[in-house]
Scaffold this motif. Structure first.
Motif, PDB file in Angstrom:
ATOM      1  N   CYS A 182      82.748 130.461  34.185  1.00  0.00           N
ATOM      2  CA  CYS A 182      82.940 131.906  34.333  1.00  0.00           C
ATOM      3  C   CYS A 182      82.010 132.644  33.375  1.00  0.00           C
ATOM      4  O   CYS A 182      81.574 132.088  32.365  1.00  0.00           O
ATOM      5  N   THR A 189      84.624 137.804  32.564  1.00  0.00           N
ATOM      6  CA  THR A 189      85.849 137.158  33.012  1.00  0.00           C
ATOM      7  C   THR A 189      86.640 136.651  31.815  1.00  0.00           C
ATOM      8  O   THR A 189      87.865 136.807  31.735  1.00  0.00           O
ATOM      9  N   GLN A 214      85.529 143.208  36.709  1.00  0.00           N
ATOM     10  CA  GLN A 214      84.956 141.888  36.943  1.00  0.00           C
ATOM     11  C   GLN A 214      85.178 141.444  38.386  1.00  0.00           C
ATOM     12  O   GLN A 214      84.318 140.834  39.005  1.00  0.00           O
TER      13      GLN A 214
END
Length: 324
Positions: free
Chosen positions: A252, A256, A302
């Motif tokens: 990620c 995130t 996000q």
């Protein structure tokens, strides 16, 4: 699928990290700050080293100088400075407030991700940052009618905020390291091995200052409850949480991770109220809601960016198919 795995790892990492506030509060005053960090890291290494001894030896043989600098910086910010600021801060503020203030981590991470990693920041991120900052100001009780300025209390909260900033810098450093390795097509370092190396460096950094705190005499005087807290602080908060972290951050991006770092203040606040019996006033809960709102806004941002990226990839694939 990999991204979902990464988010699950990050959830576990920051949930465990949230318990560090409670553990540090329980140990604070019983042992020196450097002693707590050194012993917890030693206990973690006693689990980590045997677990991946062969992989650790192979990694040590092929690591370049640049990688060692990255590991040193991760150890300094992610373990050494974070724990020092947190432990010293808890000497002057409550675990409940410390837990809420760590909610500044997502906002700081997003700002650093924008400046350093050039990740995009839109209105949701900006609103999230503003909400987080407002929450932290409200937590200080500046608008309360019976507010009385306490230097020690303010110092404690500032130190906890420095701990949150150290955590954010660590997030960015880890993502930078993961991105560079991917760009060079290097074989990724095993999360357990990476946790072991970073823990070992942080342990060495703590040894000399811990020696001035008379660690042997202090350890001989603590009860079994403190030993249990040290065991939790080592193998679980250090080893397991950082293994989850390194497994998650390679899957990620930093934004995130910023959204999931909200589990740290949430876990700390709930545990401080339930286990320690500490009370959070109306302004603290209101500040906590603003901090939580900032995390939600950052998380929504996000999700939108992730959707736009998927659409962009689909469009690119469609154009490619048309050309062929």
């Amino acid at each position: 699928m990999e991204r979902w795995k990464g988010m699950l790892y990050l959830f576990g990492a920051f949930t465990l990290a949230g318990t560090s506030v409670i553990t540090a509060w329980l140990l604070n005053g019983k042992l020196g700050a450097f002693t707590i960090t050194a012993i917890s890291l030693l206990l973690a290494l006693m689990i980590l080293v045997p677990m991946r001894l062969q992989a650790l030896v192979r990694t040590l043989r092929r690591r370049a100088g640049t990688n060692w600098r990255q590991l040193l910086l991760q150890a300094v910010f992610g373990m050494f400075l974070f724990r020092m600021f947190m432990l010293f801060g808890l000497s002057h503020t409550s675990a409940a407030e410390a837990g809420i203030i760590t909610g500044a981590t997502p906002a700081i991470t997003v700002v650093l991700a924008s400046l350093v990693l050039k990740e995009r920041v839109n209105r949701f991120s900006l609103l999230g940052i503003a909400s987080t900052v407002s929450g932290i100001i409200l937590i200080q009780g500046l608008f309360s009618q019976d507010y009385s300025f306490t230097v020690q209390h303010l110092i404690g909260n500032v130190l906890v905020l420095c701990a949150a900033s150290s955590e954010s810098v660590f997030n960015i450093l880890s993502r930078m390291s993961s991105t560079k390795n991917d760009g060079r097509s290097q074989q990724p370092v095993d999360p357990v091995v990476q946790t072991t190396l970073v823990s070992a460096i942080a342990f060495l950094l703590c040894l000399i200052p811990a020696g001035f705190e008379h660690p042997l005499r202090s350890l001989a005087g603590i009860a079994w409850e403190e030993w249990l807290a040290l065991i939790w602080y080592g193998p679980f908060v250090t080893a397991l949480a950082f293994v989850f972290w390194y497994a998650g951050i390679r899957r990620c991006d930093a934004s995130t991770a910023a959204a999931f770092s909200g589990m740290m203040p949430f876990t700390a606040l709930v545990l401080s109220v339930v286990l320690l019996g500490q009370r959070a006033g109306v302004e603290q809960w209101a500040g906590g809601l603003l901090v939580a709102g900032g995390m939600v806004l950052i998380g929504v941002n996000q999700k939108r960016i992730g959707g736009e990226r998927n659409i962009g990839k689909s469009g690119l694939n469609l154009n490619t198919a048309k050309r062929t």
